[in-house]
Design a protein around this motif. Structure first.
Motif, PDB file in Angstrom:
ATOM      1  N   MET A   1       0.841  -1.178   0.000  1.00 50.88           N
ATOM      2  CA  MET A   1       0.000   0.000   0.000  1.00 50.88           C
ATOM      3  C   MET A   1       0.891   1.248   0.000  1.00 50.88           C
ATOM      4  O   MET A   1       1.810   1.362   0.797  1.00 50.88           O
ATOM      5  N   VAL A   2       0.611   2.180  -0.904  1.00 48.31           N
ATOM      6  CA  VAL A   2       1.356   3.427  -0.993  1.00 48.31           C
ATOM      7  C   VAL A   2       0.903   4.341   0.145  1.00 48.31           C
ATOM      8  O   VAL A   2      -0.297   4.508   0.367  1.00 48.31           O
ATOM      9  N   PRO A   3       1.834   4.924   0.884  1.00 46.14           N
ATOM     10  CA  PRO A   3       1.441   5.820   1.974  1.00 46.14           C
ATOM     11  C   PRO A   3       0.679   7.024   1.452  1.00 46.14           C
ATOM     12  O   PRO A   3       0.989   7.557   0.395  1.00 46.14           O
ATOM     13  N   ARG A   4      -0.336   7.421   2.194  1.00 49.80           N
ATOM     14  CA  ARG A   4      -1.119   8.593   1.828  1.00 49.80           C
ATOM     15  C   ARG A   4      -0.463   9.844   2.376  1.00 49.80           C
ATOM     16  O   ARG A   4       0.202   9.819   3.408  1.00 49.80           O
ATOM     17  N   LYS A   5      -0.672  10.932   1.669  1.00 49.15           N
ATOM     18  CA  LYS A   5      -0.164  12.230   2.086  1.00 49.15           C
ATOM     19  C   LYS A   5      -1.352  13.133   2.393  1.00 49.15           C
ATOM     20  O   LYS A   5      -2.300  13.203   1.604  1.00 49.15           O
ATOM     21  N   LEU A   6      -1.302  13.819   3.525  1.00 49.32           N
ATOM     22  CA  LEU A   6      -2.310  14.813   3.873  1.00 49.32           C
ATOM     23  C   LEU A   6      -1.670  16.180   3.751  1.00 49.32           C
ATOM     24  O   LEU A   6      -0.663  16.461   4.403  1.00 49.32           O
ATOM     25  N   VAL A   7      -2.257  17.023   2.908  1.00 46.13           N
ATOM     26  CA  VAL A   7      -1.798  18.391   2.744  1.00 46.13           C
ATOM     27  C   VAL A   7      -2.901  19.297   3.274  1.00 46.13           C
ATOM     28  O   VAL A   7      -4.001  19.315   2.727  1.00 46.13           O
ATOM     29  N   THR A   8      -2.605  19.996   4.363  1.00 48.06           N
ATOM     30  CA  THR A   8      -3.547  20.992   4.841  1.00 48.06           C
ATOM     31  C   THR A   8      -3.066  22.343   4.340  1.00 48.06           C
ATOM     32  O   THR A   8      -1.870  22.643   4.368  1.00 48.06           O
TER      33      THR A   8
END
Length: 160
Positions: A1-8
């Motif tokens: 699984m590719v890690p998710r990125k959270l951009v706030t």
């Protein structure tokens, strides 16, 4: 699984809570704040990275973008960039009963309706959240549900 990125996007109390929690929840987290005078020295981390624009955040199909202020003049440009980068999920804070200012901003930039429909508003699970920590938890819970292939309760048709 590719890690998710959270951009706030935008330094707000909600983004601070989201970024602190996101790291613990397995997201690579990035704060985008175009205005350098807004990010003040704080004792809590802003996640993994602080950058000035979305390009520096390294958007891709594994990136979730959340705008945590709907009053900033940059919202149209920021959302258009996020849409063009084909990010996985895009949301902007706001009440479901009021059309957000992002709609007019995106229309003025020539963004088609089907692209505008990719921008989620409100953000987060429908738990009646009102405070920055509640909004952060609701939003992250929804993104986790989505990451795990669960519906998560993003339905606001019965919201009061």
């Amino acid at each position: 699984m590719v890690p998710r990125k959270l951009v706030t996007v935008f330094h707000t109390p909600t983004s601070e809570f989201m970024l602190r929690l996101a790291v613990e929840l397995g997201f690579h987290s990035v704060l985008v704040e175009p205005d350098p005078s807004v990010v003040l020295p704080v004792t809590v981390p802003h996640g993994d990275q602080v950058v000035r624009d979305l390009i520096a955040a390294g958007l891709d199909e594994h990136t979730d973008v959340v705008l945590t202020d709907h009053h900033r003049p940059e919202i149209g440009d920021v959302l258009k960039q996020a849409l063009e980068a084909e990010t996985r999920w895009i949301g902007i804070m706001g009440k479901p009963s009021i059309e957000g200012p992002h709609v007019a901003a995106l229309k003025a930039l020539g963004v088609p309706d089907d692209e505008m429909a990719r921008v989620h508003r409100p953000i987060g699970l429908n738990i009646g959240s009102r405070t920055p920590p509640e909004i952060a938890v609701a939003t992250l819970a929804g993104l986790i549900a989505d990451r795990n292939g669960c519906p998560g309760g993003f339905d606001f048709s019965a919201a009061g």
